[in-house]
Design a protein around this motif. Sequence first.
Motif, PDB file in Angstrom:
ATOM      1  N   LYS A 168       0.974  -1.031   0.006  1.00  0.00           N
ATOM      2  CA  LYS A 168       0.061  -0.329   0.049  1.00  0.00           C
ATOM      3  C   LYS A 168       1.472   1.125  -0.296  1.00  0.00           C
ATOM      4  CE  LYS A 168      -3.695  -1.978   1.735  1.00  0.00           C
ATOM      5  NZ  LYS A 168      -5.435  -2.291   3.397  1.00  0.00           N
ATOM      6  N   THR A 169       2.205   1.196   0.425  1.00  0.00           N
ATOM      7  CA  THR A 169       3.353   2.752   0.856  1.00  0.00           C
ATOM      8  C   THR A 169       3.226   2.718  -0.591  1.00  0.00           C
ATOM      9  OG1 THR A 169       3.064   1.731   3.000  1.00  0.00           O
ATOM     10  CG2 THR A 169       4.783   3.546   1.847  1.00  0.00           C
ATOM     11  N   LYS A 170       3.911   1.700  -1.127  1.00  0.00           N
ATOM     12  CA  LYS A 170       4.265   1.149  -2.494  1.00  0.00           C
ATOM     13  C   LYS A 170       3.590   2.173  -3.728  1.00  0.00           C
ATOM     14  CE  LYS A 170       8.244  -2.118  -2.669  1.00  0.00           C
ATOM     15  NZ  LYS A 170       8.047  -3.714  -3.215  1.00  0.00           N
ATOM     16  N   GLU A 171       1.934   2.229  -3.529  1.00  0.00           N
ATOM     17  CA  GLU A 171       1.202   2.395  -4.799  1.00  0.00           C
ATOM     18  C   GLU A 171       0.894   3.760  -4.166  1.00  0.00           C
ATOM     19  OE1 GLU A 171      -1.974  -0.289  -3.746  1.00  0.00           O
ATOM     20  OE2 GLU A 171      -0.932  -2.204  -4.299  1.00  0.00           O
ATOM     21  N   SER A 172       0.766   4.593  -2.347  1.00  0.00           N
ATOM     22  CA  SER A 172       0.748   5.701  -2.727  1.00  0.00           C
ATOM     23  C   SER A 172       1.409   6.695  -2.617  1.00  0.00           C
ATOM     24  CB  SER A 172       0.114   5.599  -1.362  1.00  0.00           C
ATOM     25  OG  SER A 172      -0.745   5.000  -0.657  1.00  0.00           O
ATOM     26  N   SER A 173       2.906   6.015  -2.743  1.00  0.00           N
ATOM     27  CA  SER A 173       4.107   6.697  -2.942  1.00  0.00           C
ATOM     28  C   SER A 173       3.973   6.782  -4.457  1.00  0.00           C
ATOM     29  CB  SER A 173       5.241   5.688  -3.057  1.00  0.00           C
ATOM     30  OG  SER A 173       5.411   5.663  -1.898  1.00  0.00           O
ATOM     31  N   LYS A 175       1.803   6.363  -6.719  1.00  0.00           N
ATOM     32  CA  LYS A 175       0.519   7.170  -6.915  1.00  0.00           C
ATOM     33  C   LYS A 175       0.919   8.822  -6.999  1.00  0.00           C
ATOM     34  CE  LYS A 175      -4.323   8.333  -6.214  1.00  0.00           C
ATOM     35  NZ  LYS A 175      -5.493   7.884  -4.903  1.00  0.00           N
ATOM     36  N   PHE A 176       1.381   9.149  -5.684  1.00  0.00           N
ATOM     37  CA  PHE A 176       1.690  10.736  -5.597  1.00  0.00           C
ATOM     38  C   PHE A 176       2.833  11.374  -6.323  1.00  0.00           C
ATOM     39  CE2 PHE A 176       4.560  13.194  -2.756  1.00  0.00           C
ATOM     40  CZ  PHE A 176       3.855  14.680  -2.693  1.00  0.00           C
ATOM     41  N   GLU A 179       1.034  12.053  -9.871  1.00  0.00           N
ATOM     42  CA  GLU A 179       0.223  13.625  -9.243  1.00  0.00           C
ATOM     43  C   GLU A 179       1.542  14.603  -9.313  1.00  0.00           C
ATOM     44  OE1 GLU A 179      -2.324  13.145  -6.138  1.00  0.00           O
ATOM     45  OE2 GLU A 179      -3.849  11.241  -6.790  1.00  0.00           O
TER      46      GLU A 179
END
Length: 183
Positions: A168-173, A175-176, A179
Amino acid sequence: MTKKVIVANFEYNSQAYQAFSEVKKVATRGQLKIEQMAVVKHSNDGNHKFSIEDFFDPTGSLGTSTGGMIGMLIGVLVSPLAILLGWFGGSLIGATKDAKELSTAQTIFEHLVSQISEGKTGLIVIAEETDNRPLNEVIMQELGGGISRFDFEEVEEEIKNANEVTNKTKESSLKFWKEKHKE
């Protein structure tokens, strides 16, 4: 018999290798059913790397140290999650150095870091014991080491949770990052 993840730590690194040999003898006598066992070293270079120095899998089902539970456990310890959660912070290690002070909420990962400290070598055994005395005798009485036992299913769940957090941390990073770089 309940399957356990058993962590042993020693004053001298050579004792972990000696324990590796002696624990095999305990298993040969039928006092312990080993699924996996590894000598694990915590680097002393400030990078907090854990490596498997010797590995034993009498079941032959996995063949390597990387595919089994011990490999997954070490994998979490060398992941960015370990640094993110501060498992290698001096305050945590200092606060948990004495086994009497270990919190029941402490994770297997925190325990490994605190018990197999930088530059030290320990032993991790996944096994079923009918009686904990033979292993205690070898580790604590003969070799002067410390020993801790964790329920296998709880460790398995902690590894699963750690991997989910990492993903989840990899996915969030990612995505950020995407963006921020759209512009």
